[in-house]
Design a protein around this motif. Structure first.
Motif, mmCIF file in Angstrom:
data_model
loop_
_atom_site.group_PDB
_atom_site.id
_atom_site.type_symbol
_atom_site.label_atom_id
_atom_site.label_comp_id
_atom_site.label_asym_id
_atom_site.label_seq_id
_atom_site.Cartn_x
_atom_site.Cartn_y
_atom_site.Cartn_z
ATOM 1 N N ILE A 80 0.994 -1.124 0.055
ATOM 2 C CA ILE A 80 0.136 -0.097 -0.102
ATOM 3 C C ILE A 80 0.922 1.242 -0.017
ATOM 4 N N LYS A 81 0.670 2.069 -0.886
ATOM 5 C CA LYS A 81 1.371 3.289 -1.000
ATOM 6 C C LYS A 81 0.622 4.345 -2.039
ATOM 7 N N TYR A 82 1.206 5.698 -1.807
ATOM 8 C CA TYR A 82 0.558 6.393 -2.698
ATOM 9 C C TYR A 82 0.193 6.066 -4.207
ATOM 10 N N PRO A 83 -1.184 6.365 -4.458
ATOM 11 C CA PRO A 83 -2.199 7.276 -3.739
ATOM 12 C C PRO A 83 -2.948 6.631 -2.836
ATOM 13 N N PHE A 84 -2.815 5.463 -2.843
ATOM 14 C CA PHE A 84 -3.180 4.526 -1.657
ATOM 15 C C PHE A 84 -2.605 5.041 -0.336
ATOM 16 N N TRP A 85 -3.469 4.625 0.834
ATOM 17 C CA TRP A 85 -2.691 4.771 1.883
ATOM 18 C C TRP A 85 -3.476 3.890 2.994
ATOM 19 N N LEU A 86 -2.868 3.432 4.202
ATOM 20 C CA LEU A 86 -3.273 2.576 5.067
ATOM 21 C C LEU A 86 -4.072 3.204 6.311
ATOM 22 N N GLY A 87 -5.411 3.069 6.470
ATOM 23 C CA GLY A 87 -6.139 3.825 7.393
ATOM 24 C C GLY A 87 -6.631 2.703 8.366
ATOM 25 N N ALA A 88 -7.463 3.193 9.103
ATOM 26 C CA ALA A 88 -8.171 2.103 10.150
ATOM 27 C C ALA A 88 -9.701 3.070 10.665
ATOM 28 N N PRO A 89 -10.686 2.232 11.077
ATOM 29 C CA PRO A 89 -11.708 2.978 11.598
ATOM 30 C C PRO A 89 -11.692 4.062 12.448
ATOM 31 N N SER A 90 -10.684 3.969 13.448
ATOM 32 C CA SER A 90 -10.670 4.992 14.499
ATOM 33 C C SER A 90 -9.355 5.822 14.122
ATOM 34 N N HIS A 91 -8.724 5.790 12.910
ATOM 35 C CA HIS A 91 -7.694 6.471 12.680
ATOM 36 C C HIS A 91 -7.815 7.831 12.185
ATOM 37 N N THR A 92 -7.107 8.896 12.431
ATOM 38 C CA THR A 92 -7.432 10.324 12.062
ATOM 39 C C THR A 92 -6.121 10.364 11.191
ATOM 40 N N PRO A 93 -6.331 10.589 9.742
ATOM 41 C CA PRO A 93 -5.040 10.698 8.658
ATOM 42 C C PRO A 93 -4.504 12.187 9.079
ATOM 43 N N PRO A 94 -3.230 12.168 8.934
ATOM 44 C CA PRO A 94 -2.285 13.213 9.281
ATOM 45 C C PRO A 94 -2.604 14.324 8.076
ATOM 46 N N CYS A 98 -1.343 10.997 3.530
ATOM 47 C CA CYS A 98 -0.829 9.924 3.049
ATOM 48 C C CYS A 98 -1.110 9.630 1.514
ATOM 49 N N GLY A 99 -2.433 9.891 1.263
ATOM 50 C CA GLY A 99 -2.853 9.554 -0.119
ATOM 51 C C GLY A 99 -4.162 10.164 -0.190
ATOM 52 N N HIS A 100 -4.765 9.996 -1.411
ATOM 53 C CA HIS A 100 -6.170 10.415 -1.853
ATOM 54 C C HIS A 100 -7.196 9.876 -0.873
ATOM 55 N N PRO A 101 -8.166 10.818 -0.341
ATOM 56 C CA PRO A 101 -9.147 10.490 0.653
ATOM 57 C C PRO A 101 -9.751 9.270 0.171
ATOM 58 N N ALA A 102 -10.007 8.987 -1.106
ATOM 59 C CA ALA A 102 -11.027 7.999 -1.726
ATOM 60 C C ALA A 102 -10.129 6.553 -2.024
ATOM 61 N N PHE A 103 -8.800 6.597 -1.674
ATOM 62 C CA PHE A 103 -7.899 5.508 -1.823
ATOM 63 C C PHE A 103 -7.368 5.015 -0.404
ATOM 64 N N GLU A 104 -8.172 5.343 0.474
ATOM 65 C CA GLU A 104 -7.974 4.875 1.908
ATOM 66 C C GLU A 104 -8.275 3.115 1.818
ATOM 67 N N LEU A 105 -7.342 2.421 2.311
ATOM 68 C CA LEU A 105 -7.502 0.813 2.641
ATOM 69 C C LEU A 105 -7.437 0.522 4.066
#
Length: 254
Positions: free
Chosen positions: A37-51, A55-62
């Motif tokens: 997982i790398k730009y434009p994708f980025w690693l998120g989580a249900p309780s994770h607040t992105p910086p 790290c990537g496009h909002p629609a590419f959160e995995l």
């Protein structure tokens, strides 16, 4: 002897470097299953607040499970099985089909509706798989219709109808059947039979994101010595350059 006064600038510099490294580390490429997982994708989580910048496009959160071999698109049932960054494409499947031997029994829905608000396009290189349910005595005839019932509790008939076109489903006889139309990988569809339509659905289909606005040219940023970020405030790529400065689209120039 080092005094407290002389150590303060050193300590401040150390903290700045530490914090800067922490922000960088949060956006480092990360493995998930058999892909990265790398730009434009980025690693998120249900309780994770992105910086910010992200790290990537909002629609590419995995989201990636601890023992998962695939990632899930944020807030959806779409699973990512592999990513080809050079081709701006990925192979995806629906959670209804993953880990099931009778996924074909659960295919009575519209796949395109699951992607209605996403920037991803269903590639026309996919094959069109048509499935007919609940025919109530109007079951289709002809050798082109395969009985794909398998272990289902109701009859299911399948028809492979050439290349996938979201707006123009194949014109076939459907009688009074419930009709669903799904994309499947062309390479897989070419060798499939009535006995393995569930495996065909599990193998997924091809999506692409070419032309998605704001992603920018990440390889050019990296080639200039930077790291790719996404600025939500302006909806565009930002290049994080040595020294911690955000520039765009590359670190070259001002």
């Amino acid at each position: 002897m080092t005094t407290a006064a002389t150590s303060l600038p050193f300590l401040a510099s150390f903290l700045i470097l530490f914090l800067h490294h922490g922000v960088d580390a949060e956006c480092e490429p990360v493995a998930c299953g058999n892909f990265t997982i790398k730009y434009p994708f980025w690693l998120g989580a249900p309780s994770h607040t992105p910086p910010e910048p992200s790290c990537g496009h909002p629609a590419f959160e995995l989201w990636c499970g601890i023992s998962s071999t695939s990632a899930t698109m944020r807030g959806s049932a779409i699973q990512v099985l592999s990513i080809d960054y050079a081709a701006s494409s990925l192979v995806a499947s629906h959670s209804r089909f993953s880990g099931r031997v009778n996924g074909v029994c659960r295919a009575d829905f519209n796949m395109s509706s699951s992607l209605a608000l996403s920037p991803f396009n269903i590639s026309p290189t996919n094959m069109a798989l048509c499935l007919l349910f609940d025919c109530n005595g109007t079951e289709p005839g002809g050798r082109e219709y395969a009985n794909a019932t398998a272990t289902c509790d109701r009859p299911v008939f399948a028809y492979l109808g050439g290349r996938y076109d979201r707006d123009k489903p194949p014109s076939i006889r459907t009688g009074n059947c419930t009709y669903t139309y799904l994309p499947v990988l062309g390479t897989e569809a070419a060798v499939s039979t009535a006995a393995n339509y569930s495996n065909l659905l599990k193998a997924g289909f091809l999506l692409d994101w070419a032309g998605t606005g704001g992603i920018g040219d990440c390889p050019a940023c990296v080639a200039s010595g930077g790291q790719c970020r996404y600025r939500n405030a302006i909806g565009a790529l930002a290049c994080l350059c040595p020294g911690g400065k955000l520039r765009g689209p590359t670190c070259a120039g001002g």
